[in-house]
Design an enzyme around this catalytic site. Structure first.
Site, mmCIF file in Angstrom:
data_model
loop_
_atom_site.group_PDB
_atom_site.id
_atom_site.type_symbol
_atom_site.label_atom_id
_atom_site.label_comp_id
_atom_site.label_asym_id
_atom_site.label_seq_id
_atom_site.Cartn_x
_atom_site.Cartn_y
_atom_site.Cartn_z
ATOM 1 N N GLU A 245 35.707 34.426 45.101
ATOM 2 C CA GLU A 245 36.568 34.693 43.946
ATOM 3 C C GLU A 245 37.132 33.398 43.352
ATOM 4 O O GLU A 245 37.292 33.285 42.139
ATOM 5 C CB GLU A 245 37.710 35.632 44.349
ATOM 6 C CG GLU A 245 37.265 37.008 44.796
ATOM 7 C CD GLU A 245 36.545 37.789 43.700
ATOM 8 O OE1 GLU A 245 36.801 37.520 42.500
ATOM 9 O OE2 GLU A 245 35.729 38.659 44.039
ATOM 10 N N HIS B 199 29.975 34.853 39.538
ATOM 11 C CA HIS B 199 29.674 35.521 40.809
ATOM 12 C C HIS B 199 28.173 35.521 41.093
ATOM 13 O O HIS B 199 27.762 35.608 42.253
ATOM 14 C CB HIS B 199 30.205 36.954 40.794
ATOM 15 C CG HIS B 199 31.624 37.072 41.262
ATOM 16 N ND1 HIS B 199 32.085 36.451 42.404
ATOM 17 C CD2 HIS B 199 32.692 37.745 40.743
ATOM 18 C CE1 HIS B 199 33.373 36.730 42.574
ATOM 19 N NE2 HIS B 199 33.763 37.509 41.580
ATOM 20 N N HIS C 265 34.043 34.588 34.826
ATOM 21 C CA HIS C 265 34.265 34.859 36.253
ATOM 22 C C HIS C 265 33.145 35.727 36.813
ATOM 23 O O HIS C 265 32.558 35.411 37.855
ATOM 24 C CB HIS C 265 35.622 35.552 36.424
ATOM 25 C CG HIS C 265 35.902 36.040 37.806
ATOM 26 N ND1 HIS C 265 36.768 35.392 38.664
ATOM 27 C CD2 HIS C 265 35.455 37.130 38.496
ATOM 28 C CE1 HIS C 265 36.826 36.056 39.813
ATOM 29 N NE2 HIS C 265 36.053 37.117 39.729
ATOM 30 N N GLU C 266 32.842 36.834 36.119
ATOM 31 C CA GLU C 266 31.825 37.752 36.634
ATOM 32 C C GLU C 266 30.444 37.112 36.611
ATOM 33 O O GLU C 266 29.648 37.298 37.546
ATOM 34 C CB GLU C 266 31.828 39.061 35.835
ATOM 35 C CG GLU C 266 33.144 39.835 35.888
ATOM 36 C CD GLU C 266 33.630 40.144 37.298
ATOM 37 O OE1 GLU C 266 32.804 40.136 38.246
ATOM 38 O OE2 GLU C 266 34.832 40.389 37.472
ATOM 39 N N ARG D 215 45.846 31.964 42.150
ATOM 40 C CA ARG D 215 44.728 32.195 41.219
ATOM 41 C C ARG D 215 44.972 31.455 39.907
ATOM 42 O O ARG D 215 44.011 31.058 39.229
ATOM 43 C CB ARG D 215 44.553 33.687 40.927
ATOM 44 C CG ARG D 215 43.941 34.474 42.048
ATOM 45 C CD ARG D 215 43.409 35.806 41.558
ATOM 46 N NE ARG D 215 42.136 35.651 40.853
ATOM 47 C CZ ARG D 215 41.417 36.667 40.404
ATOM 48 N NH1 ARG D 215 41.835 37.911 40.592
ATOM 49 N NH2 ARG D 215 40.282 36.467 39.785
ATOM 50 N N ASP E 224 36.689 32.035 39.631
ATOM 51 C CA ASP E 224 37.803 31.688 38.751
ATOM 52 C C ASP E 224 37.610 30.301 38.144
ATOM 53 O O ASP E 224 37.768 30.110 36.929
ATOM 54 C CB ASP E 224 39.126 31.720 39.525
ATOM 55 C CG ASP E 224 39.624 33.126 39.794
ATOM 56 O OD1 ASP E 224 39.139 34.069 39.143
ATOM 57 O OD2 ASP E 224 40.503 33.284 40.665
ATOM 58 N N HIS F 52 40.542 38.062 47.048
ATOM 59 C CA HIS F 52 41.199 37.376 45.928
ATOM 60 C C HIS F 52 42.451 36.663 46.445
ATOM 61 O O HIS F 52 43.215 37.237 47.224
ATOM 62 C CB HIS F 52 41.636 38.360 44.843
ATOM 63 C CG HIS F 52 40.511 39.147 44.252
ATOM 64 N ND1 HIS F 52 40.016 40.286 44.845
ATOM 65 C CD2 HIS F 52 39.791 38.957 43.114
ATOM 66 C CE1 HIS F 52 39.041 40.775 44.086
ATOM 67 N NE2 HIS F 52 38.881 39.982 43.043
#
Length: 295
Positions: A195, A138, A134-135, A263, A199, A257
């Protein structure tokens, strides 16, 4: 685990059919320069000049804020300290910083349900592994993709590749626009786009990393769940949250988010691998007719 997810990301970039070789090369370069920070910083801040007293909480807050303001001002005219952290080691969170091209995972998040040394790899890859992916994603979402590997705001895409990316991002935006938080209130697809891309990408990359890790020895089923099913259950466990209606409304109107149930169900309903793991068929609630795929 971080290294495995990064390696899987490189492989996924190579397999993209919508991106040209020139942009792929620059994506690899950016991924190669991502700084990885795990646990705690290499050097600690010196708080010896910050005085805390039991006499007044308010005065402690004021002194703390002044100390931090002075700390920030002291950086003026000096080289950027790339070892600095924006979170304390005890924080249960993680982040990607586009201007530093870094991924940061404080010690606080490296515990259940995100990471459990006693759990099997499927659960941990579905939890912390997807968080790592996920990070990293980004750095390649609608905002992070505008920065290069050095953290400079610079367009490193070809026009056609950016157009292809935007089309896929629009798919994600429209998907979340369709989610109804309560009658008359929908998720804001544009607000949660970054976000939601992270995900979706994080899960796809972490799943690929996990599958590669068990190529030579497939784990057995546990408690009636296959390794693939346990991976997705790991994701659900890190996202599950109890929300009051008032807070769900607040999130829908202001938080980048999506609320927790979207999510979980949002990205997984785009993944053929999830459908295969749980035997979902076309027309089922967790199988989107127009699946969104980016990374």
């Amino acid at each position: 685990m971080v290294d495995n997810v990064v390696a899987a990301y490189h492989e996924r970039i190579d397999k993209l059919t919508w991106m040209s070789d020139s942009t792929k090369k620059k994506a690899h370069q950016k991924l190669n320069t991502v700084m990885k920070k795990v646990g705690y910083p290499e050097k600690w801040r010196d708080y010896s000049s910050l005085k805390m007293e039991r006499s007044s909480y308010v005065e402690n807050v004021i002194r703390g804020r002044k100390w931090f303001s002075d700390f920030e001002i002291s950086k003026l005219g000096k080289p950027i300290d790339r070892t600095e952290w924006d979170m304390t080691p005890s924080t249960v969170n993680a982040y990607y910083n586009s201007t530093m091209n870094e991924i940061v995972f404080p010690a606080g998040i490296l515990q259940p349900p995100f990471f459990d040394p006693k759990a099997d790899d499927a659960i941990n890859y579905g939890g912390m592994g997807a968080g790592i992916g996920h990070e990293i994603t980004h750095g390649f979402d609608d905002e992070g993709s505008q920065f290069d590997g050095k953290g400079n705001l610079r367009d490193w895409w070809t026009k056609d590749d950016r157009k292809n990316f935007d089309q896929r991002a629009t798919c994600v935006q429209q998907q979340f626009d369709g989610y109804e938080v309560e009658p008359g209130l929908h998720e804001n697809g544009k607000l949660v786009l970054g976000e939601s891309i992270a995900d979706l990408g994080g899960l796809a990359i972490s799943y690929a990393a996990y599958e590669k890790s068990i190529e030579t020895k497939r784990p057995p089923s546990l408690d009636g769940f296959t390794p693939e099913q346990r991976f997705f259950l790991g994701w659900a466990q890190v996202c599950e949250t109890k929300l009051r209606p008032e807070y769900a409304r607040l999130m829908a109107n202001s938080n980048p988010h999506p609320i927790s149930r979207f999510r979980v169900n949002g990205p997984l309903s785009n993944m053929e691998l999830f459908a295969k793991a749980f035997g979902c068929k076309k027309g089922d609630a967790m199988v989107r007719e127009n699946a969104c795929k980016i990374w």
